[in-house]
Design a protein around this motif. Structure first.
Motif, PDB file in Angstrom:
ATOM      1  N   ALA A   1       1.678  60.303  70.359  1.00 32.97           N
ATOM      2  CA  ALA A   1       1.410  59.517  71.567  1.00 32.97           C
ATOM      3  C   ALA A   1       2.667  58.778  72.015  1.00 32.97           C
ATOM      4  CB  ALA A   1       0.257  58.538  71.300  1.00 32.97           C
ATOM      5  N   VAL A   2       3.406  58.225  71.026  1.00 31.09           N
ATOM      6  CA  VAL A   2       4.644  57.520  71.369  1.00 31.09           C
ATOM      7  C   VAL A   2       5.671  58.477  71.958  1.00 31.09           C
ATOM      8  CG1 VAL A   2       6.587  56.242  70.428  1.00 31.09           C
ATOM      9  CG2 VAL A   2       4.250  55.693  69.689  1.00 31.09           C
ATOM     10  N   LEU A   3       5.796  59.650  71.311  1.00 31.81           N
ATOM     11  CA  LEU A   3       6.757  60.632  71.819  1.00 31.81           C
ATOM     12  C   LEU A   3       6.388  61.115  73.220  1.00 31.81           C
ATOM     13  CD1 LEU A   3       7.340  62.788  68.575  1.00 31.81           C
ATOM     14  CD2 LEU A   3       8.925  61.141  69.652  1.00 31.81           C
ATOM     15  N   LEU A   4       5.082  61.311  73.453  1.00 32.04           N
ATOM     16  CA  LEU A   4       4.640  61.735  74.781  1.00 32.04           C
ATOM     17  C   LEU A   4       4.911  60.661  75.816  1.00 32.04           C
ATOM     18  CD1 LEU A   4       3.206  63.825  76.516  1.00 32.04           C
ATOM     19  CD2 LEU A   4       1.015  62.751  75.888  1.00 32.04           C
ATOM     20  N   LEU A   5       4.674  59.414  75.418  1.00 30.13           N
ATOM     21  CA  LEU A   5       4.934  58.314  76.342  1.00 30.13           C
ATOM     22  C   LEU A   5       6.410  58.206  76.648  1.00 30.13           C
ATOM     23  CD1 LEU A   5       3.914  55.863  77.920  1.00 30.13           C
ATOM     24  CD2 LEU A   5       4.143  54.498  75.817  1.00 30.13           C
ATOM     25  N   LEU A   6       7.245  58.361  75.617  1.00 29.10           N
ATOM     26  CA  LEU A   6       8.691  58.305  75.840  1.00 29.10           C
ATOM     27  C   LEU A   6       9.150  59.463  76.704  1.00 29.10           C
ATOM     28  CD1 LEU A   6       9.934  57.316  72.247  1.00 29.10           C
ATOM     29  CD2 LEU A   6       9.869  55.875  74.318  1.00 29.10           C
ATOM     30  N   GLY A   7       8.515  60.629  76.509  1.00 29.50           N
ATOM     31  CA  GLY A   7       8.872  61.768  77.344  1.00 29.50           C
ATOM     32  C   GLY A   7       8.507  61.539  78.792  1.00 29.50           C
ATOM     33  N   GLN A   8       7.339  60.913  79.006  1.00 29.03           N
ATOM     34  CA  GLN A   8       6.944  60.622  80.380  1.00 29.03           C
ATOM     35  C   GLN A   8       7.864  59.586  81.008  1.00 29.03           C
ATOM     36  OE1 GLN A   8       2.855  59.475  80.065  1.00 29.03           O
ATOM     37  NE2 GLN A   8       2.101  61.612  79.963  1.00 29.03           N
ATOM     38  N   LEU A   9       8.283  58.599  80.198  1.00 35.29           N
ATOM     39  CA  LEU A   9       9.165  57.576  80.747  1.00 35.29           C
ATOM     40  C   LEU A   9      10.553  58.134  81.038  1.00 35.29           C
ATOM     41  CD1 LEU A   9       8.202  54.509  78.502  1.00 35.29           C
ATOM     42  CD2 LEU A   9       7.610  54.888  80.914  1.00 35.29           C
ATOM     43  N   SER A  10      10.997  59.105  80.210  1.00 38.35           N
ATOM     44  CA  SER A  10      12.340  59.657  80.425  1.00 38.35           C
ATOM     45  C   SER A  10      12.369  60.651  81.561  1.00 38.35           C
ATOM     46  CB  SER A  10      12.840  60.325  79.141  1.00 38.35           C
ATOM     47  OG  SER A  10      11.973  61.399  78.792  1.00 38.35           O
ATOM     48  N   ALA A  11      11.234  61.242  81.861  1.00 38.38           N
ATOM     49  CA  ALA A  11      11.180  62.225  82.941  1.00 38.38           C
ATOM     50  C   ALA A  11      10.915  61.490  84.248  1.00 38.38           C
ATOM     51  CB  ALA A  11      10.088  63.242  82.673  1.00 38.38           C
ATOM     52  N   GLY A  12      11.964  61.225  84.986  1.00 43.44           N
ATOM     53  CA  GLY A  12      11.811  60.512  86.256  1.00 43.44           C
ATOM     54  C   GLY A  12      13.105  60.544  87.043  1.00 43.44           C
ATOM     55  N   LEU A  13      13.137  59.847  88.122  1.00 41.26           N
ATOM     56  CA  LEU A  13      14.313  59.768  88.996  1.00 41.26           C
ATOM     57  C   LEU A  13      14.827  58.342  88.999  1.00 41.26           C
ATOM     58  CD1 LEU A  13      12.882  61.906  91.942  1.00 41.26           C
ATOM     59  CD2 LEU A  13      14.596  62.630  90.270  1.00 41.26           C
ATOM     60  N   ARG A  14      16.131  58.209  88.949  1.00 41.88           N
ATOM     61  CA  ARG A  14      16.761  56.886  88.872  1.00 41.88           C
ATOM     62  C   ARG A  14      16.517  56.123  90.174  1.00 41.88           C
ATOM     63  NH1 ARG A  14      21.204  55.208  85.598  1.00 41.88           N
ATOM     64  NH2 ARG A  14      21.311  52.938  85.779  1.00 41.88           N
ATOM     65  N   THR A  15      16.146  54.851  90.025  1.00 45.01           N
ATOM     66  CA  THR A  15      15.939  53.999  91.191  1.00 45.01           C
ATOM     67  C   THR A  15      16.289  52.565  90.831  1.00 45.01           C
ATOM     68  OG1 THR A  15      14.379  53.410  92.946  1.00 45.01           O
ATOM     69  CG2 THR A  15      13.518  53.456  90.708  1.00 45.01           C
ATOM     70  N   THR A  16      16.257  51.678  91.799  1.00 48.44           N
ATOM     71  CA  THR A  16      16.640  50.285  91.595  1.00 48.44           C
ATOM     72  C   THR A  16      15.540  49.548  90.841  1.00 48.44           C
ATOM     73  OG1 THR A  16      17.803  50.382  93.697  1.00 48.44           O
ATOM     74  CG2 THR A  16      17.473  48.214  92.748  1.00 48.44           C
ATOM     75  N   SER A  17      15.968  48.722  89.919  1.00 48.77           N
ATOM     76  CA  SER A  17      14.998  47.938  89.169  1.00 48.77           C
ATOM     77  C   SER A  17      14.294  46.953  90.106  1.00 48.77           C
ATOM     78  CB  SER A  17      15.710  47.169  88.048  1.00 48.77           C
ATOM     79  OG  SER A  17      14.796  46.367  87.345  1.00 48.77           O
ATOM     80  N   GLY A  18      12.951  46.982  90.034  1.00 48.45           N
ATOM     81  CA  GLY A  18      12.155  46.111  90.895  1.00 48.45           C
ATOM     82  C   GLY A  18      11.904  46.686  92.277  1.00 48.45           C
ATOM     83  N   SER A  19      12.291  47.924  92.497  1.00 42.87           N
ATOM     84  CA  SER A  19      12.135  48.545  93.809  1.00 42.87           C
ATOM     85  C   SER A  19      10.669  48.870  94.095  1.00 42.87           C
ATOM     86  CB  SER A  19      12.958  49.844  93.861  1.00 42.87           C
ATOM     87  OG  SER A  19      12.598  50.613  94.990  1.00 42.87           O
ATOM     88  N   PRO A  20      10.269  48.833  95.375  1.00 50.99           N
ATOM     89  CA  PRO A  20       8.902  49.263  95.727  1.00 50.99           C
ATOM     90  C   PRO A  20       8.694  50.757  95.542  1.00 50.99           C
ATOM     91  CG  PRO A  20      10.180  48.791  97.702  1.00 50.99           C
ATOM     92  CD  PRO A  20      11.004  48.329  96.550  1.00 50.99           C
TER      93      PRO A  20
END
Length: 376
Positions: free
Chosen positions: A15-34
């Motif tokens: 579950a932790v590895l899956l969660l980390l995989g989901q968090l790592s799979a994304g596009l870079r954006t500004t922290s706090g952005s809408p």
């Protein structure tokens, strides 16, 4: 018990590895952005979030997510005051990451599409890959200054990808990604402004025009108004000049007409003033001596000398009886003037020479047919 504990521990690790995989799979954006919910932000953009053909952006979940994220970022005005990074900068970075992944296979190969376009875009590779895997929020556009990012090379690369007509392998979107990057290198978007090129035009199979003009006015929202004013002022001045010329011509023509009418009227009156035939009857012209009357200037002229009075007939009335005979009545007597030379003097006893006496015929009378006739 031990087995059950092992199973529970393994499930937790997966579950932790899956969660980390989901968090790592994304596009870079500004922290706090809408746009965080749309982009599934991570510490770095990954190749798992990239597709390369135009069809995949509309048919796959990864492609739709990428398009929605870029659309949100480019239309956002959010800026992190602490780091100075903005959503527009990260949106352009993600476009650059997608282009290099699909064309050069850097940092990871995403597609196996084979065509000649990577060769046409080869000169741009070093500029587009600059600090791609280790981006700094304060230098996301530093790569624009490299000499290899030349306009002629960009145009050739865009033209090549615009000619990919195959429905499955068509990649016009990549050409629009590159053109958007070129625009921002020429005309950097302010941190508090949206990206001026609409995302709907970027994710379109119509090639964007070359970036030759700043689409954001330096004066902000008043730019379009100022531009309209600059265009309208010469036109308005020309219209005002035409109106002034028209009014000038109108008053000039009006003045000339009044002057001509005034000169025409004065000349007419002057001509009528000298025309003696207007009020002089025909019989007076035939008998000027009788028409002069007792107060004529000729009678009292200093050059005229009168002899003794000679009776005669003045003006009277003639009529016709019922039997057809004419009658003359009502004639007055008048003195016949005798004109003599002023240098000759005569005594009262002397008579005026017969040659100097003037005989005037009797005045005309009206006949039965209304014409003038002389009375014997």
């Amino acid at each position: 018990m031990v087995l059950s504990g092992f199973i529970r521990g393994s499930a937790s690790r997966w579950a932790v590895l899956l969660l980390l995989g989901q968090l790592s799979a994304g596009l870079r954006t500004t922290s706090g952005s809408p746009c965080e919910n749309t982009c599934s932000p991570s510490n770095a953009t990954t190749s798992e979030e990239i597709v390369c053909t135009d069809q995949e952006f509309g048919d796959t979940q990864v492609g739709r997510k990428f398009e929605d994220c870029i659309q949100c970022q480019l239309q956002s005005t959010f800026t992190n005051d602490a780091t100075g990074e903005s959503d527009v900068e990260w949106g352009l970075y993600n476009l650059r990451y997608a282009f290099t992944s699909c064309v050069y296979g850097y940092p990871e190969k995403v597609s196996n599409i084979s065509n000649s376009c990577p060769v046409a875009c080869q000169e741009l590779e070093s500029a587009l890959e600059f600090e791609l895997t280790d981006p700094s929020p304060l230098s996301l556009d530093t790569w624009c200054g490299t000499s290899s990012f030349a306009d002629n090379e960009i145009t050739d690369c865009n033209t090549c990808y615009n000619l990919t007509y195959d429905e499955v392998t068509r990649q016009v979107y990549l050409a629009n990604f590159l053109e958007s990057l070129r625009y921002n290198c020429h005309f950097e978007t302010p941190t508090d402004e949206e990206f001026p090129i609409s995302p709907s035009r970027i994710f379109s199979e119509s090639l964007l025009p070359s970036s030759t003009a700043n689409l954001i006015s330096s004066s902000g929202s008043s730019g379009p108004s100022n531009l309209a004013l600059i265009i309208a002022m010469p036109i308005l001045g020309f219209v005002i000049l035409l109106c002034i010329l028209a009014l000038g011509c109108f008053f000039f023509i009006r003045s000339r007409r009044k002057k001509v009418r005034r000169l025409h009227q004065s000349g007419h009156l002057h001509a009528r003033w000298n025309d003696t035939g207007i009020s002089t009857p025909q019989w007076a012209m035939e008998y000027p001596a009788q028409a002069q009357g007792p107060y004529s200037p000729g009678i009292y002229s200093p050059q005229t000398v009168y002899s003794s009075p000679h009776p005669g007939y003045g003006f009277g009335l003639g009529f016709v009886d019922n039997d057809g005979r004419g009658q003359d009545v009502g004639y007055s007597k008048f003195v016949e003037p005798v004109i003599a030379s002023p240098s000759t003097a005569y005594s009262p006893e002397e008579k005026v020479p017969q040659a100097q006496q003037t005989y005037f015929p009797p005045p005309p009378s009206m006949s039965n047919n209304g014409k003038m006739r002389a009375t014997q």
